[in-house]
Design a protein around this motif. Structure first.
Motif, PDB file in Angstrom:
ATOM      1  N   ALA A   1       0.846  -1.202   0.000  1.00  0.00           N
ATOM      2  CA  ALA A   1       0.000   0.000   0.000  1.00  0.00           C
ATOM      3  C   ALA A   1       0.875   1.243   0.000  1.00  0.00           C
ATOM      4  O   ALA A   1       0.619   2.208  -0.733  1.00  0.00           O
ATOM      5  CB  ALA A   1      -0.901  -0.002   1.228  1.00  0.00           C
ATOM      6  N   PHE A   2       1.911   1.199   0.814  1.00  0.00           N
ATOM      7  CA  PHE A   2       2.828   2.348   0.884  1.00  0.00           C
ATOM      8  C   PHE A   2       3.506   2.565  -0.466  1.00  0.00           C
ATOM      9  O   PHE A   2       3.566   3.691  -0.975  1.00  0.00           O
ATOM     10  CB  PHE A   2       3.871   2.086   1.973  1.00  0.00           C
ATOM     11  CG  PHE A   2       4.897   3.166   2.120  1.00  0.00           C
ATOM     12  CD1 PHE A   2       4.525   4.431   2.551  1.00  0.00           C
ATOM     13  CD2 PHE A   2       6.225   2.925   1.837  1.00  0.00           C
ATOM     14  CE1 PHE A   2       5.467   5.432   2.691  1.00  0.00           C
ATOM     15  CE2 PHE A   2       7.173   3.917   1.976  1.00  0.00           C
ATOM     16  CZ  PHE A   2       6.789   5.175   2.400  1.00  0.00           C
TER      17      PHE A   2
ATOM     18  N   ARG B   1       1.232   4.028  -3.039  1.00  0.00           N
ATOM     19  CA  ARG B   1       0.961   5.440  -2.776  1.00  0.00           C
ATOM     20  C   ARG B   1       2.155   6.290  -3.205  1.00  0.00           C
ATOM     21  O   ARG B   1       1.993   7.331  -3.825  1.00  0.00           O
ATOM     22  CB  ARG B   1       0.712   5.606  -1.275  1.00  0.00           C
ATOM     23  CG  ARG B   1      -0.262   6.686  -0.994  1.00  0.00           C
ATOM     24  CD  ARG B   1      -0.902   6.480   0.355  1.00  0.00           C
ATOM     25  NE  ARG B   1      -2.190   5.852   0.237  1.00  0.00           N
ATOM     26  CZ  ARG B   1      -2.749   5.169   1.218  1.00  0.00           C
ATOM     27  NH1 ARG B   1      -2.113   4.991   2.357  1.00  0.00           N
ATOM     28  NH2 ARG B   1      -3.940   4.657   1.060  1.00  0.00           N
ATOM     29  N   MET B   2       3.319   5.820  -2.855  1.00  0.00           N
ATOM     30  CA  MET B   2       4.505   6.623  -3.148  1.00  0.00           C
ATOM     31  C   MET B   2       4.799   6.680  -4.649  1.00  0.00           C
ATOM     32  O   MET B   2       5.349   7.653  -5.135  1.00  0.00           O
ATOM     33  CB  MET B   2       5.733   6.068  -2.428  1.00  0.00           C
ATOM     34  CG  MET B   2       5.724   6.222  -0.925  1.00  0.00           C
ATOM     35  SD  MET B   2       5.371   7.889  -0.371  1.00  0.00           S
ATOM     36  CE  MET B   2       6.785   8.778  -0.981  1.00  0.00           C
TER      37      MET B   2
ATOM     38  N   ASN C   1       2.875   7.151  -6.968  1.00  0.00           N
ATOM     39  CA  ASN C   1       2.082   8.163  -7.658  1.00  0.00           C
ATOM     40  C   ASN C   1       2.279   9.563  -7.125  1.00  0.00           C
ATOM     41  O   ASN C   1       1.525  10.466  -7.443  1.00  0.00           O
ATOM     42  CB  ASN C   1       0.616   7.773  -7.600  1.00  0.00           C
ATOM     43  CG  ASN C   1       0.397   6.496  -8.372  1.00  0.00           C
ATOM     44  OD1 ASN C   1       0.864   6.360  -9.487  1.00  0.00           O
ATOM     45  ND2 ASN C   1      -0.255   5.529  -7.741  1.00  0.00           N
ATOM     46  N   ILE C   2       3.265   9.735  -6.269  1.00  0.00           N
ATOM     47  CA  ILE C   2       3.621  11.094  -5.860  1.00  0.00           C
ATOM     48  C   ILE C   2       4.749  11.530  -6.761  1.00  0.00           C
ATOM     49  O   ILE C   2       5.810  10.934  -6.773  1.00  0.00           O
ATOM     50  CB  ILE C   2       4.058  11.125  -4.392  1.00  0.00           C
ATOM     51  CG1 ILE C   2       2.892  10.736  -3.506  1.00  0.00           C
ATOM     52  CG2 ILE C   2       4.554  12.511  -4.029  1.00  0.00           C
ATOM     53  CD1 ILE C   2       3.199  10.680  -2.048  1.00  0.00           C
TER      54      ILE C   2
END
Lengths: 591, 450
Positions: free
Chosen positions: B120-121, B124-125, B127-128
């Motif tokens: 999950a992390f 998320r990262m 797409n930053i």
């Protein structure tokens, strides 16, 4: 009505070629000129039309959403007013008397608005836009012509009350602020760069002779009203409460009503990414008070919390020093003339500006007393400690003598721990608000997306942390250390100073007859500072004591050193004026 | 304090970056000067406390990681995320990478973490920002592989492979190739598993053809995965090795040869001993002529004279008819024994002893002297001390004997090593020792010099 509805049917009549239709009761079209009824009926047409209208409706709906929601029209000073209101309420929950909000701060703010010609005046800054509304409408607002009425119970008969919190809770409270809203024409243009109406103008304005309000400026106003009320909160306390989050300042804007939109220039005005410092706020206080032309504040007498005798007592307790030292602080206060009402009372516009940093001064007095008793030259204090230690071991039943070394060890341990904890909590400080600020509407989605991202990441990591909340909020307290808690001899409040004193004839004098001045010569150049503090020039115990007390007040060390030097200057006037001897023998403090 | 983020942006060189920045040639280190330089860079403006607390927060995280306090690190991480909202765009852009590195480290070790949290992390990262997508995907995949989730890793890589972002994708082409190659590597793994499975099956079995068909399928896809990466200069050992193995399995020897030759000889590629080792192995499997093998190993000899293949190289040279090859063979052996790791290699000493005998019999004393003269000063202490002799005697008699012969030949019978070994009286070995003594007497270059 029928004709209206039939207008969509635009075919020529088969009989008379006219285009003029009406609807029959059955919903069929008939020609109004020849009364020929067609086979076509309204239903058929309208079913054709339905998809179109639907699309139109959807379009309209989407369009409306795309347009940034306008929110209220508001002025920057209303934002500050809202922050002040929050701060006043927070102070009230901390136990400050409600008059602070309803009267003192209220009046100060009104006076500020008036002085800076934002409201309550005949020619406001925005006169072009605001047709002199308030001042003409409310001629009865006259409290400001006569100074003594500053504290008079203000009850404006008709005008909008600045601190009418009732109005704030009303969702559509346009009349809430002192500023009427008659700017619809310009609003579209100005809102391009800021959420508030005058954000751009405000950040560009450099009016001479006025003090621009800022977020730290609101704290200066709060502090002034606390001082007026002679409340038991010093400036350093206030700033500590701010940092601990008990008084809003950083991110105060996030509690603005939903309809007050902030972006663009408002970001620069309302977002704060530093804690207010003592020096800045103090300077701002004096500046604002001078700008507002405030009269002499209520007298600080001996029974006031801000009187050095009482503050010294407080800080002696906080520093775990013996109560007996209070006698000496009182004497120093008396000899230096620090306890007099005329000296203490805040009088910003007097000829000789009368401003006192109460808390810093009290602490400086304690430092001077420590110097008088123990010299703090890295030598005498330790030999006196050795004497006290042997005495304490021999006479265990007596009131113990104050042992500087033991005190140092105890205090140092707690001090280091507190300091480390403070560093850790500071490192965890959350600066960013839940409401992201952005420069323009283009950035809006980016800012919100970024915010969401951070929240998501935080949520994920908070699962890894213990179930206990990460930031345990400290309950507000005016004391930072607690020495009386455990009984293992770490509390020095009851210790006696016998070890540092000796009888000479009738009187009791300090065993130590020497004294050294923190500053030999004051800087006379035009730079602002009067002295400098170069750590390595001073004894280690002096450094420790300054570090400890400046940590208590959360001020810079040199700031306290300067205050110590200034009080010494008052105390040893003769030494400075007469011989310019390098090291001086002080007169003894008699008891 | 050194700014960690800057360190990350700039790959660390041998020099301490701080020294480089302050620019003191004397190697002195002034942290306060660093701070001053930084404040000048920001126009003397006071640093916002936001910047101060976040950098303090970062150093607390680093400290916690260093002390393996994952819990504590996670706590600080919680606050550190706000740097993603920093108004300083430089810091904001550097932040995702720092956060990824710290966060993945924490999640890798944290007791409460799981594959799900890590994924999950990572998702998320990814797409930053734009630039980190591929790197994070790749690391995420490696994490999954580490946890045995090969299918998930493969899926992840396939997803990353199709990533494109305008002009940005061009600058990240190597990364895309790398992602593909890793995917290929995973495919290779399943392929080689199938190969093992296949070897167990009977050729007439019905299942055999199906299995071989699916293997074929795999290899075809995989070759495209590897192909583009291998064209880019770099060290791609595992990829090249598996690629060649697959090509060879399906009989595409020409293809494999081309890949390996290119990998070993293309000048754009960094010098890589393994490239030559692979090529040698391939040629050897293909029963290539000796000349060819020697030429490959010659290059390897220049890069790594102590390589384990050098003994094989010596054997090849020994068999060669050409004189220069024999000379080289002697040189190779001396070269091997120059290295501390080879001092106890019995075969090497055996070869050397044999080679010396042959060379001297062939009247090539000059060859021996050419090799021996530069080593004369240090080999006695290095190989032939009495301490060594004692050790060799107790550990490996055969080695001691070979060495004794070499020592006797090169240094004369008076040398310590030879004396020590010859003094050791042992019933069974007496005969052997006698022979050695005789040989030494015959060949010793010291004697012949006299």
């Amino acid at each position: 009505m029928d004709l209206e509805e039939a207008r969509e049917f635009r075919e020529r009549c088969t009989q008379c070629a006219a285009v003029s239709w009406g609807l029959t009761d059955e919903g069929r079209y008939y020609c109004t000129s020849c009364h020929n009824v067609t086979e076509r009926s309204k239903e058929v047409l309208s079913t054709e039309a339905i998809p179109n209208t639907k699309i139109q409706a959807i379009n309209r709906g989407l369009k409306r959403k795309k347009k940034p929601e306008r929110g209220w029209d508001w002025y920057v000073c209303e934002g500050f007013q809202h922050i002040l209101c929050q701060q006043a309420e927070a102070l009230q929950t901390l136990g400050v008397s409600p008059e602070l909000k309803s009267q003192v701060l209220h009046n100060l703010w009104r006076r500020y608005l008036q002085k800076s010609r934002l409201a309550y005046c005949r020619n406001p800054v925005y006169s072009g836009r605001r047709a002199a509304a308030v001042s003409d409408d409310n001629p009865s607002h006259s409290g400001w012509d006569s100074e003594p009425e500053l504290l008079s119970d203000f009850s404006g008969p008709s005008g909008p009350s600045v601190f009418d919190s009732g109005a704030e809770s009303q969702p559509d409270a346009h009349p809430r602020g002192p500023l009427p809203s008659s700017k619809a024409s310009q609003s579209d243009m100005s809102s391009v760069c800021s959420g508030s109406l005058d954000g751009v103008e405000y950040s560009l304005r450099k009016a001479k002779g006025t003090v621009k309000m800022t977020v730290p400026g609101t704290l200066a106003l709060c502090s002034l009203s606390l001082l007026w009320q002679r409340e038991a909160i010093t400036l350093s306390d206030l700033l500590r409460l701010v940092e601990e989050g008990h008084v809003p300042c950083v991110n105060a804007f996030q509690h603005f009503p939903e309809e007050m939109k902030l972006y663009g220039r408002d970001k620069g005005i309302f977002s704060v990414e530093s804690w207010p410092t003592y020096e800045d706020i103090y300077r701002k206080m004096v500046e604002v008070a001078t700008f507002l032309d405030l009269p002499r504040f209520p007298d600080i007498t001996e029974d006031c919390y801000l009187h050095p005798n009482i503050l010294c007592m407080k800080y002696l307790m906080e520093a775990n020093l013996p109560d007996e030292m209070h006698n000496f602080t009182c004497q120093v206060v008396k000899m230096a003339g620090l306890g007099e009402v005329d000296f203490l009372t805040f009088d910003p516009i007097a000829k000789k500006k009368n401003t006192v940093k109460y808390d810093v001064q009290a602490v400086a007095v304690i430092v001077i007393v420590l110097k008088l008793l123990f010299l703090l030259d890295d030598n005498l204090e330790w030999s006196l400690s050795a004497v006290a230690e042997t005495h304490n071991e021999e006479n265990k039943e007596d009131k113990p003598w104050f042992d500087f070394r033991k005190w140092y060890h105890v205090v140092k341990k707690s001090f280091d721990e507190k300091k480390r904890k403070l560093e850790e909590t500071r490192a965890k400080y959350v600066w960013k608000s839940e409401k992201p600020l952005y420069h323009s509407s283009i950035d809006r989605s980016v800012a919100y997306k970024r915010r969401e991202m951070v929240v998501n990441l935080q949520k994920q990591f908070s699962m890894l942390v213990d179930s206990t909340p990460t930031v345990t909020r400290k309950s507000p307290s005016s004391f930072q250390f607690n020495w009386t808690g455990d009984a293992d001899g770490t509390c020095f409040h009851g210790h006696s100073l016998q070890g540092a004193l000796e009888k000479r004839g009738q009187s009791l004098t300090t065993r130590n007859a020497l004294y050294w001045l923190s500053t030999q010569r004051f800087c006379r150049s035009y730079c602002k500072h009067v002295t400098t503090y170069e750590e390595s020039n001073f004894s280690l115990s002096y450094q420790f004591i300054l570090n400890f007390f400046s940590f208590l007040l959360r001020i810079n060390v040199y700031f306290l050193h300067e205050e110590v030097s200034l009080i010494e200057k008052r105390l040893f006037k003769t030494k400075y004026s007469k011989a310019k001897k390098k090291s001086s023998r002080s007169r003894k403090v008699r008891k | 304090m050194s700014d960690f983020s800057e360190d990350l942006l700039r790959p660390r060189t041998e020099d301490d970056p701080e020294e480089m920045r302050v620019g003191s040639g004397s190697g002195m280190h002034f942290p306060w000067l660093q701070r001053l330089v930084e404040s000048v860079a920001t126009g003397g403006r006071k640093q916002k406390e936001f910047a101060q607390t976040t950098s303090a927060c970062l150093s607390f995280i680093q400290e916690a990681l260093l002390k393996h306090q994952w819990q504590r690190a996670a706590e600080y991480m919680h606050s550190y995320f706000q740097i993603l909202e920093d108004s300083d765009s430089n810091k904001r852009q550097a932040a995702p990478e720092i956060i990824w590195k710290l966060g993945s480290e924490i999640l890798y070790y944290h007791p409460k973490s799981s594959v799900e949290t890590f994924s999950a992390f990572a998702d998320r990262m990814k797409n930053i920002g734009v630039m980190n997508y591929l790197k994070i995907s790749l690391q995420h995949a490696l994490y999954l592989v580490h946890h045995g989730l090969l299918d998930d890793a493969s899926r992840n890589l396939s997803q990353a492979e199709t990533w494109r972002y305008g002009d940005k994708s061009a600058s990240q082409e190597v990364l895309i190739n790398l992602v593909q190659a890793y995917k290929g590597l995973l495919r290779y793994y399943t392929w080689s598993e199938k190969k093992v499975e296949l070897s167990r099956l009977d050729q007439d079995d019905y299942a055999y053809s199906a299995a071989s068909q699916s293997m074929l399928d795999h290899s075809w896809k995989t070759s495209t995965d590897f192909h583009s990466l291998i064209q880019v200069p770099g060290v791609w050992d595992p990829f090249v090795k598996s690629y060649v193995e697959m090509l060879e399995f399906y009989g595409d020897r020409e293809g494999a040869r081309e890949v390996l030759t290119n990998y070993a000889y293309d000048e754009k590629f960094p010098s890589n001993p393994n490239a030559h080792v692979y090529l040698y192995g391939f040629l050897k499997r293909g029963k290539a002529p000796r000349e060819q093998l020697i030429s490959v190993l010659k290059i390897l000899y220049q890069i790594v004279p102590s390589h384990i293949l050098m003994l094989e190289f010596h054997r090849l040279l020994r068999k060669s008819e050409r004189e220069e090859h024999r000379k080289l063979g002697l040189e190779v052996l001396f070269g091997v024994l120059d290295f501390a790791g080879c001092t106890k290699n019995r075969t090497a000493w055996q070869y050397l002893a044999k080679c010396l005998r042959q060379t001297l019999t062939g009247n090539h004393l000059a060859w021996v002297l050419e090799q021996w003269t530069p080593r004369k000063s240090w080999w006695p202490g290095f190989h032939f001390s009495s301490f060594r002799a004692r050790g060799d005697w107790t550990e490996d008699r055969a080695l001691a004997h070979e060495k004794a012969f070499v020592a006797g030949t090169l240094l004369g019978r008076g040398c310590r090593y030879f004396r020590y070994i010859s003094k050791q009286d042992h019933q069974a070995l007496r005969k052997k020792m006698k022979r050695i003594k005789k040989l030494v007497k015959k060949y010793s270059i010291v004697n012949s010099g006299l």
